[in-house]
Scaffold this motif. Structure first.
Motif, PDB file in Angstrom:
ATOM      1  N   ASN A 130       1.240   6.533  -6.653  1.00  0.00           N
ATOM      2  CA  ASN A 130       1.133   8.472  -6.536  1.00  0.00           C
ATOM      3  C   ASN A 130       1.363   8.372  -4.627  1.00  0.00           C
ATOM      4  OD1 ASN A 130      -0.393   9.184  -8.873  1.00  0.00           O
ATOM      5  ND2 ASN A 130      -1.565   7.498  -8.375  1.00  0.00           N
ATOM      6  N   ILE A 131       2.490   9.408  -4.675  1.00  0.00           N
ATOM      7  CA  ILE A 131       3.616   9.430  -3.561  1.00  0.00           C
ATOM      8  C   ILE A 131       3.177  11.324  -3.243  1.00  0.00           C
ATOM      9  CG2 ILE A 131       5.307   9.516  -2.167  1.00  0.00           C
ATOM     10  CD1 ILE A 131       5.493   7.017  -3.756  1.00  0.00           C
ATOM     11  N   VAL A 132       2.902  12.009  -2.009  1.00  0.00           N
ATOM     12  CA  VAL A 132       2.574  13.042  -1.752  1.00  0.00           C
ATOM     13  C   VAL A 132       2.854  13.343  -0.263  1.00  0.00           C
ATOM     14  CG1 VAL A 132       0.279  14.946  -2.481  1.00  0.00           C
ATOM     15  CG2 VAL A 132       0.453  13.269  -3.623  1.00  0.00           C
ATOM     16  N   ARG A 133       3.329  14.824  -0.331  1.00  0.00           N
ATOM     17  CA  ARG A 133       3.840  15.172   0.367  1.00  0.00           C
ATOM     18  C   ARG A 133       3.493  15.739   1.500  1.00  0.00           C
ATOM     19  NH1 ARG A 133       9.967  17.810   2.531  1.00  0.00           N
ATOM     20  NH2 ARG A 133       9.037  19.348   3.894  1.00  0.00           N
ATOM     21  N   LEU A 134       3.298  15.890   2.434  1.00  0.00           N
ATOM     22  CA  LEU A 134       1.484  17.142   3.279  1.00  0.00           C
ATOM     23  C   LEU A 134       3.202  17.387   4.409  1.00  0.00           C
ATOM     24  CD1 LEU A 134      -0.705  13.254   3.913  1.00  0.00           C
ATOM     25  CD2 LEU A 134      -0.598  15.291   2.353  1.00  0.00           C
ATOM     26  N   ASP A 135       2.208  18.150   4.788  1.00  0.00           N
ATOM     27  CA  ASP A 135       2.442  19.151   5.747  1.00  0.00           C
ATOM     28  C   ASP A 135       2.786  18.923   6.967  1.00  0.00           C
ATOM     29  OD1 ASP A 135       3.319  21.304   3.983  1.00  0.00           O
ATOM     30  OD2 ASP A 135       1.543  22.511   4.438  1.00  0.00           O
ATOM     31  N   PRO A 136       3.228  19.272   7.729  1.00  0.00           N
ATOM     32  CA  PRO A 136       3.747  18.856   9.719  1.00  0.00           C
ATOM     33  C   PRO A 136       2.197  19.006   9.866  1.00  0.00           C
ATOM     34  CG  PRO A 136       5.087  19.453   9.204  1.00  0.00           C
ATOM     35  CD  PRO A 136       4.678  20.463   8.084  1.00  0.00           C
ATOM     36  N   LYS A 137       2.120  17.954  10.660  1.00  0.00           N
ATOM     37  CA  LYS A 137       0.495  18.237  11.531  1.00  0.00           C
ATOM     38  C   LYS A 137       0.485  17.173  12.929  1.00  0.00           C
ATOM     39  CE  LYS A 137      -4.221  17.584  10.969  1.00  0.00           C
ATOM     40  NZ  LYS A 137      -5.638  17.487   9.785  1.00  0.00           N
ATOM     41  N   PRO A 138       0.145  17.906  14.262  1.00  0.00           N
ATOM     42  CA  PRO A 138      -0.213  16.645  14.820  1.00  0.00           C
ATOM     43  C   PRO A 138      -1.463  15.636  15.046  1.00  0.00           C
ATOM     44  CG  PRO A 138       0.343  19.020  15.794  1.00  0.00           C
ATOM     45  CD  PRO A 138      -0.259  18.882  14.372  1.00  0.00           C
ATOM     46  N   LEU A 139      -1.663  14.282  15.385  1.00  0.00           N
ATOM     47  CA  LEU A 139      -2.376  13.801  14.436  1.00  0.00           C
ATOM     48  C   LEU A 139      -2.728  12.952  16.154  1.00  0.00           C
ATOM     49  CD1 LEU A 139      -1.347  11.564  11.589  1.00  0.00           C
ATOM     50  CD2 LEU A 139      -2.632  13.665  11.440  1.00  0.00           C
ATOM     51  N   ASP A 140      -4.189  12.696  16.442  1.00  0.00           N
ATOM     52  CA  ASP A 140      -4.350  12.767  17.503  1.00  0.00           C
ATOM     53  C   ASP A 140      -5.034  10.710  17.140  1.00  0.00           C
ATOM     54  OD1 ASP A 140      -6.377  12.927  19.925  1.00  0.00           O
ATOM     55  OD2 ASP A 140      -7.882  11.504  19.243  1.00  0.00           O
ATOM     56  N   ALA A 141      -4.972  10.197  17.910  1.00  0.00           N
ATOM     57  CA  ALA A 141      -4.844   8.573  17.087  1.00  0.00           C
ATOM     58  C   ALA A 141      -6.042   7.931  17.377  1.00  0.00           C
ATOM     59  CB  ALA A 141      -4.036   7.618  18.968  1.00  0.00           C
ATOM     60  N   GLU A 142      -6.915   9.118  17.844  1.00  0.00           N
ATOM     61  CA  GLU A 142      -8.854   8.109  17.750  1.00  0.00           C
ATOM     62  C   GLU A 142      -9.170   8.416  16.493  1.00  0.00           C
ATOM     63  OE1 GLU A 142     -10.429   8.684  21.506  1.00  0.00           O
ATOM     64  OE2 GLU A 142      -8.773   7.628  22.909  1.00  0.00           O
ATOM     65  N   THR A 143      -9.019  10.345  16.511  1.00  0.00           N
ATOM     66  CA  THR A 143      -9.745  10.688  15.107  1.00  0.00           C
ATOM     67  C   THR A 143      -9.210  10.634  13.841  1.00  0.00           C
ATOM     68  OG1 THR A 143      -8.853  13.077  15.485  1.00  0.00           O
ATOM     69  CG2 THR A 143     -10.869  12.392  17.324  1.00  0.00           C
ATOM     70  N   SER A 144      -7.960  10.433  14.261  1.00  0.00           N
ATOM     71  CA  SER A 144      -7.403  10.819  12.511  1.00  0.00           C
ATOM     72  C   SER A 144      -6.882   9.862  11.455  1.00  0.00           C
ATOM     73  CB  SER A 144      -5.289  11.472  13.139  1.00  0.00           C
ATOM     74  OG  SER A 144      -5.609  11.824  13.753  1.00  0.00           O
ATOM     75  N   LEU A 145      -7.516   8.300  12.333  1.00  0.00           N
ATOM     76  CA  LEU A 145      -8.016   7.382  11.045  1.00  0.00           C
ATOM     77  C   LEU A 145      -9.376   7.811  10.163  1.00  0.00           C
ATOM     78  CD1 LEU A 145      -7.015   4.830  10.191  1.00  0.00           C
ATOM     79  CD2 LEU A 145      -8.170   3.356  11.818  1.00  0.00           C
ATOM     80  N   ALA A 146     -10.125   7.953  11.437  1.00  0.00           N
ATOM     81  CA  ALA A 146     -11.639   8.763  10.714  1.00  0.00           C
ATOM     82  C   ALA A 146     -11.565   9.503   9.959  1.00  0.00           C
ATOM     83  CB  ALA A 146     -12.383   9.026  12.120  1.00  0.00           C
ATOM     84  N   GLU A 147     -10.843  10.128   9.590  1.00  0.00           N
ATOM     85  CA  GLU A 147     -10.713  12.268   9.277  1.00  0.00           C
ATOM     86  C   GLU A 147     -10.078  10.969   7.624  1.00  0.00           C
ATOM     87  OE1 GLU A 147      -8.230  14.740  11.275  1.00  0.00           O
ATOM     88  OE2 GLU A 147      -9.921  14.835  12.720  1.00  0.00           O
ATOM     89  N   PHE A 148      -9.092   9.968   7.979  1.00  0.00           N
ATOM     90  CA  PHE A 148      -8.257   9.603   6.713  1.00  0.00           C
ATOM     91  C   PHE A 148      -9.253   9.156   6.365  1.00  0.00           C
ATOM     92  CE2 PHE A 148      -4.661   6.377   5.715  1.00  0.00           C
ATOM     93  CZ  PHE A 148      -4.541   7.315   4.285  1.00  0.00           C
ATOM     94  N   ARG A 149      -9.828   8.025   6.956  1.00  0.00           N
ATOM     95  CA  ARG A 149     -10.557   7.327   6.480  1.00  0.00           C
ATOM     96  C   ARG A 149     -12.027   8.299   5.136  1.00  0.00           C
ATOM     97  NH1 ARG A 149     -14.894   6.114   9.851  1.00  0.00           N
ATOM     98  NH2 ARG A 149     -13.149   4.755  11.133  1.00  0.00           N
ATOM     99  N   HIS A 150     -12.668   9.086   6.024  1.00  0.00           N
ATOM    100  CA  HIS A 150     -13.289  10.398   5.427  1.00  0.00           C
ATOM    101  C   HIS A 150     -12.605  11.234   3.754  1.00  0.00           C
ATOM    102  CE1 HIS A 150     -15.364  14.319   4.646  1.00  0.00           C
ATOM    103  NE2 HIS A 150     -16.728  12.975   4.789  1.00  0.00           N
ATOM    104  N   ASP A 151     -11.391  11.390   3.666  1.00  0.00           N
ATOM    105  CA  ASP A 151     -10.597  11.534   3.003  1.00  0.00           C
ATOM    106  C   ASP A 151     -10.422  10.633   1.765  1.00  0.00           C
ATOM    107  OD1 ASP A 151     -10.291  14.467   3.952  1.00  0.00           O
ATOM    108  OD2 ASP A 151      -8.478  13.808   4.848  1.00  0.00           O
ATOM    109  N   VAL A 152     -10.257   9.715   1.845  1.00  0.00           N
ATOM    110  CA  VAL A 152     -10.046   8.904   1.099  1.00  0.00           C
ATOM    111  C   VAL A 152     -11.488   8.310   0.055  1.00  0.00           C
ATOM    112  CG1 VAL A 152      -9.139   6.193   0.601  1.00  0.00           C
ATOM    113  CG2 VAL A 152      -7.959   7.569   2.096  1.00  0.00           C
ATOM    114  N   VAL A 153     -12.390   7.647   1.058  1.00  0.00           N
ATOM    115  CA  VAL A 153     -14.105   7.217   0.387  1.00  0.00           C
ATOM    116  C   VAL A 153     -14.262   9.453  -0.353  1.00  0.00           C
ATOM    117  CG1 VAL A 153     -15.850   7.062   1.024  1.00  0.00           C
ATOM    118  CG2 VAL A 153     -14.128   5.545   2.138  1.00  0.00           C
TER     119      VAL A 153
END
Length: 453
Positions: free
Chosen positions: A331-354
């Motif tokens: 599945n592929i989804v388009r997401l709106d533009p958003k600045p990503l912080d190298a230290e916090t974005s991965l943790a946020e992404f992990r939380h969303d996936v889980v």
């Protein structure tokens, strides 16, 4: 075996031998080196039949839908002495295909009409000099009875009139353009000849696999061999096909008629420069395709085992298939533009996936972030769990545009794969993401124009 009676179709080649005295001596049926350098080949295809559609929720049986196709391809070709490779320039591409009443014109971009064509163990590959084909263009060019497959029908020896010879699985796999062959009972016979031509008939049954679906084919036809050069100059085939519903494609029941004609080229566009450009195209192990979705704002390079199964608004679905069947859902989804912080974005992404997979009692297997080949930042989360007792992995990715282009959208991708299929997936989902590019406004416009041609 029920014959399709292709000989009753009014093909002009059946008249070539009319009134001729038949040769008594054995005829040598083998290609020779004495042949025109460049030839013009015309391929005409007609299909009539029914698509077999998967059953939808609430139904116990699959549905059907009439389908039609009619195509005429005219191209100039320079074959290599091996007769497994050639350079082609497609002069004419005409026709339409699709459900009856809703068929669409066939099209290949002008920039993709000069190609190097190769026959490999993995099938026939089409490699344009400029860019790559998309799947719809490949489907137009990949026909039954490709000229590179016709020479293999000959037994490469002298044959008395009336003698029959069998065709092995590799010959029929190439002629029919399928992925593998399980049953092959096909043969040809030298029916008649004169001092210039030999007329052969082919008939048989082939069972195999195409696009992960079982397929049964019955072939019946004739082909003409020019004795001076040992080349098949005309072929006329009728192919009755019964293809099962595949993991990413509908089934098909129908008959395809194919006519192939080869003649010396006149005023060919295949000049030395174009031939040189085609010879310089580097070979690849598998068919490489361009996969572009302007609505989602991305483009990538994939092999032919990825098949798009749906596209709606800002979402796209696809599957990876193999001859053994389904490998992975995507599945592929388009997401709106958003600045990503190298230290916090991965943790946020992990939380969303889980969180999104919480009903499946998932656990984290691995995570990471890296730059892909296009300079895009990739975040990767791999989780494991079970659904109905089946062990699964979910490979989740988020791809952001290169640094300094935070105005461009992001793309989220998720691939579901059974644990038993991990070896066949062979990290091709990661390769899909590694070659993904986020398109800017000018690239989006160019992609939209290209897809509309």
């Amino acid at each position: 075996m029920t014959r399709l009676r292709s000989a009753s179709w009014p093909f002009s080649l059946l008249l070539v031998l009319a009134g001729s005295a038949f040769a008594e001596a054995p005829v040598r049926l083998a290609p020779s080196g004495d042949r025109p350098e460049i030839e013009t080949i015309t391929v005409e295809v007609e299909l009539g039949g029914e698509l077999q559609l998967p059953a939808v929720p609430g139904q116990t049986t699959a549905g059907t839908q009439p389908v039609v196709a009619k195509a005429k391809l005219v191209f100039d070709e320079l074959q290599q002495p091996s007769r497994t490779e050639s350079v082609r320039y497609y002069r004419t591409i005409e026709g339409e295909a699709g459900p009856a009443g809703k068929s669409k014109p066939l099209a290949v971009r002008d920039s993709r009409r000069l190609l190097a064509v190769r026959t490999t163990d993995a099938g026939r590959q089409f490699a344009p000099v400029e860019g790559l084909l998309n799947r719809s263009e490949l489907d137009v060019l990949k026909t039954f009875a490709d000229p590179l497959a016709l020479a293999a029908l000959l037994p490469n020896r002298e044959v008395p009139a009336g003698e029959t010879w069998s065709h092995d699985a590799e010959v029929m796999k190439s002629l029919l353009g399928i992925d593998s062959v399980g049953v092959c009972e096909a043969s040809s016979v030298l029916s008649e000849s004169n001092e210039h031509f030999a007329r052969c008939q082919i008939a048989g049954v082939v069972h195999g696999v195409a696009d992960g679906a079982t397929v049964e084919m019955e072939i019946d036809g004739v082909y003409l061999v020019r004795r001076a050069t040992g080349e098949v100059t005309q072929a006329n085939l009728a192919i009755r096909e019964n293809r099962g519903i595949g993991p990413a494609t509908p089934g098909l029941t129908g008959v395809t008629k194919v006519r192939v004609k080869r003649e010396p080229a006149v005023d060919s566009p295949l000049d030395r420069e174009r031939i040189g450009l085609a010879h310089a195209v580097a070979p690849t192990e598998t068919q490489q395709l361009e996969l572009t979705n302007p609505r989602l704002g991305y483009s990538t390079i994939v092999d032919g085992n990825w098949v798009v199964t749906g596209s709606l608004a800002n979402r796209q679905t696809l599957r990876r298939i193999a001859s053994e069947g389904l490998v992975s859902h995507g599945n592929i989804v388009r997401l709106d533009p958003k600045p990503l912080d190298a230290e916090t974005s991965l943790a946020e992404f992990r939380h969303d996936v889980v969180t999104s997979l919480s009903n499946n009692s998932v656990s984290l297997k691995s995570e990471g972030q890296w730059l892909n080949a296009e300079g895009c930042r990739v975040m990767e989360i791999v989780t494991v769990g079970q659904v109905d007792g089946v062990e699964l992995e979910w490979h989740s990715y988020q791809v952001a545009p290169p640094e300094g282009r935070e105005d461009l959208p992001r793309v989220a991708l998720s691939f579901t794969v059974e644990k038993t299929e991990l070896e066949r997936l062979a990290q091709q989902d990661r390769e899909f993401v590694h070659r993904l590019r986020i398109l800017d406004a000018s690239e989006l416009a160019a992609a939209a124009r290209g897809l509309s041609k």
